[in-house]
Structure formats: C-alpha cells, structure tokens
Design an enzyme around this catalytic site. Structure first.
Site, mmCIF file in Angstrom:
data_model
loop_
_atom_site.group_PDB
_atom_site.id
_atom_site.type_symbol
_atom_site.label_atom_id
_atom_site.label_comp_id
_atom_site.label_asym_id
_atom_site.label_seq_id
_atom_site.Cartn_x
_atom_site.Cartn_y
_atom_site.Cartn_z
ATOM 1 N N ASP A 1 70.569 39.755 45.693
ATOM 2 C CA ASP A 1 69.440 40.072 46.881
ATOM 3 C C ASP A 1 68.130 39.778 46.104
ATOM 4 O O ASP A 1 66.916 39.870 46.950
ATOM 5 C CB ASP A 1 69.714 41.354 47.396
ATOM 6 C CG ASP A 1 69.206 42.592 46.492
ATOM 7 O OD1 ASP A 1 69.285 42.508 45.319
ATOM 8 O OD2 ASP A 1 69.153 43.791 47.092
ATOM 9 N N CYS B 1 65.906 46.360 47.985
ATOM 10 C CA CYS B 1 66.938 47.409 47.123
ATOM 11 C C CYS B 1 66.830 48.998 47.607
ATOM 12 O O CYS B 1 67.646 49.701 47.222
ATOM 13 C CB CYS B 1 66.413 47.421 45.677
ATOM 14 S SG CYS B 1 66.560 45.713 44.781
#
Length: 382
Positions: free
Chosen positions: A246, A371
């Site tokens: 990511d 995150c």
C-alpha cells in the site's frame, strides 16, 4: 455493545449500523456470535468470498488511538495527527476510533464530536494491519483475522494481536481465522478478483516460516475470493512492514494503478529498485479479467523540501485513503510535488474531493493515512 462508547451521532447501535454486503448487489450480513467469538478456519466455507475495492461504499472507517508504550515523548504529536485524520474523514463518513481502557476520554476530546470512540485495547495506530479484512461471504459480511504478529515480531503487539477478534466480537461480525500471517496493508485489490502483494511481506520466515509462495497464494485466493495474484519482490528488512504493497502500488480503477516512484534527487537505493521492479512486473501484467494494466506514476516529493525527518519517514503519496466522496492524501511540504499528487488523484477520482492532510509524525513512524485507517464496507446510516 459491551465496551465504553462515546456516542454523539448515534451511528453505532447494538443492533447494527448500516452494514451491507460488499458491492452493488448488496447482501445483509447475518450475525453469528459463536463464530465471532471463536472463529472459523479459512478452509471452512471459504468459497464464494469477495474482497471489495476501497472505492466501493463504506459503512464507516476504523482507526486506532496510539499509546505511550509505543510513541513515548512523541505521543502528543502523533495523537494530533490521528485526531486530525479522524476528524477530517468524519466530514465524509462515520469514523470509529478504537482506544485502550483509560484513553477513551482523551481520544474523544482530541478527535472531536464527530468521531465515535469504542474501548478496544490497542498498542499502536496502524488499524490497516490490526483490524480484520472484511469480505463478502456466502451469508454476508465476514471479518478475516490475519493473525497479526507485530510485522514478524518487530514490535510489541500484546494488544494489537487481539484487535481483530475484539472488534468482531464487539460488532457481532462473524470471524474467519486465516491459516497464514499477514496484514491488511500487504493486500491490494480491484474488487474483481485481482490481488497485488509484495513477496517480502508474506513469503517471509518472520510471518509464514517454511511456506512457499505457491502455497500462500492458494490460501490467499481461497480466503479472499481472488482469481489472480500479481507478486512484486518488495524489500526485506528495511522497514517494519517488509515493504507493504500500500506504499508501492494501488488500484484506482479496474485495470489502472498508481505506482510510487522516486522524486527529484532520490538515490538509487533499495526503494528505487523496488519501484523499478514493480514497473517491470506491471508492464507485462494483466488482471483477473485479462485486461492489461495501465500504470500511472505518482512521484515522491523532493526530500530536501519536505517538513518531516527521520530514517523511517514515509514520503509516499500512494499511501492515500479512499472514502465516501473523498480521497485523503498525505501532504509533505514540497508544494510542487504536493500539488502534482493532488492533480493526479483528482484526474483519477473526478467525482470525489481530494483532501490533503499533513501527517508529519505518522510519516516519521514509517506509515501514512492508509496505514492508519481501515474501511468497513456497507452503506452509512443517515
């Protein structure tokens, strides 16, 4: 709910909060308290699952309130970042902030009136990795517990390892226990059966010792309802996550990805080589529908112009978060690069607001907005 809840908008109720199945067709989830408490293994009824894309509708966003045990003297600054992210997202969709016992009032005060606080013991702020991955199962919404182990034992995780199970118990969502160890940040999908993964973050002895890539791929495909997995090398041991996907490659639409690339003056280091290797994979790749993948580069800022500092500072714009009506993008202080990143995201999401947020302390800890957030699929209650 059994836990402490500071509820101002009434988004959360004991009966539920607008949860629907993932996708346009929709499927109202059933509640199985026994399954939520004890969990099923992935091999039991795993077929028929689907992991949706992040741009699909959310019921809410889940976040976690960081603790002094991890952040020490930087705690006030990182809490400022998390409170800002939570309050900003809450302008677009409901936000639930998980806080350890004793931290609830502080979390509620700092995050503000539009954020719900729920008591769940946590160690750190990285909800993307500790909160379960939500999939549409044969009977509705399920939460996949990926057995968080502190990114291979790199950090204290006595509480974070229990977040997935505790969250699912609290909200009455069936729990599926994976037979592998991974984190939500290590998985990226288009919602149509294509999964992007870095090998370094999963095929790694600190998570899944003795298990081959083929074995783990088969498990991921069954667990998440995937039809194709595209692997990238990643980077082992240079950051706490072992190079989650990511911060490297993200889908913005079926067949279209944004790729993190070095900014001006960046060294030819392991991260630059990881980006180049990812590009080489994507250039010859097709998705689960056999569509060629379009690659759009999203350059990092010039490190000489950013506000943040520290060896672990994550200056990747790819770590954005898509919510209902908006995309939340990290802002680093390089005005030209920040503007370019906003323009690139706006082109990909013309119908959503692009909302930049300064997250200097979160970034100094090696993470970003993605995150720190986790999407729960469904329709938000009015």
């Amino acid at each position: 709910m059994s836990g402490f809840v500071i509820s101002r908008r009434g988004v959360l109720t004991a009966a539920g909060f607008g949860l629907l199945g993932i996708g346009a067709a929709g499927c109202t989830p059933t509640t199985h308290p026994d399954a939520s408490a004890s969990g099923r293994t992935a091999g039991e009824g795993a077929m028929g699952r689907r992991l949706g894309a992040e741009w699909e509708s959310h019921a809410l966003t889940v976040m976690s309130w960081p603790t002094a045990a991890i952040w020490g003297e930087d705690l006030p600054y990182v809490r400022d970042d998390i409170a800002t992210i939570a309050a900003t997202i809450a302008g677009y969709e409901p936000v639930v902030l998980l806080a350890s016992p004793g931290d609830e009032e502080d979390a509620a005060y700092e995050a503000g009136d539009d954020v719900e606080v729920v008591t769940v013991p946590v160690d750190d702020l990285w909800a993307r990795d500790t909160v379960p991955v939500f999939v549409e199962g044969p009977d509705g919404l399920e939460g996949v517990d990926l057995n968080f182990n502190g990114w291979g034992g790199k950090q204290l995780h006595d509480d974070d390892s229990g977040v997935a199970a505790a969250f699912l118990r609290e909200f009455g969502i069936p729990r599926v226990v994976a037979s592998l160890v991974a984190e939500g940040g290590s998985l990226e999908t288009d919602g149509l059966g294509t999964l992007l993964v870095t090998e370094s973050s999963i095929v790694n002895g600190n998570r899944n010792p003795g298990r081959s890539r083929d074995e783990l791929e088969a498990e991921l495909m069954q667990l998440l309802g995937m039809r194709k997995v595209i692997w990238f090398d990643g980077v082992v041991g240079e950051d706490i996550t072992d190079a989650h996907i990511d911060s490297l490659v993200r889908f913005v639409a079926p067949g279209v990805v944004l790729l993190d690339v070095p900014g001006p003056g960046a060294p030819d280091d392991v991260w630059a080589r990881s980006s180049a290797q990812a590009r080489s994979v994507l250039d010859g790749a097709t998705d689960a529908t056999e569509r060629a993948i379009e690659v759009i580069e999203l350059p990092q800022p010039d490190f000489a112009k950013i506000r943040g500092e520290g060896d672990d500072f994550l200056a990747s714009y790819v770590n954005f978060y898509i919510a209902n009506g908006a995309v939340f993008l990290p802002e680093f202080g390089d005005r030209s690069a920040d503007r370019r990143a906003r323009d690139i995201l706006q082109e990909q999401f013309p119908d959503r607001d692009i909302v930049p947020i300064a997250i200097d302390t979160v970034a100094s800890g090696g993470g970003g907005i993605h995150c720190a957030t986790h999407d729960l699929p469904g329709e938000p209650e009015e």
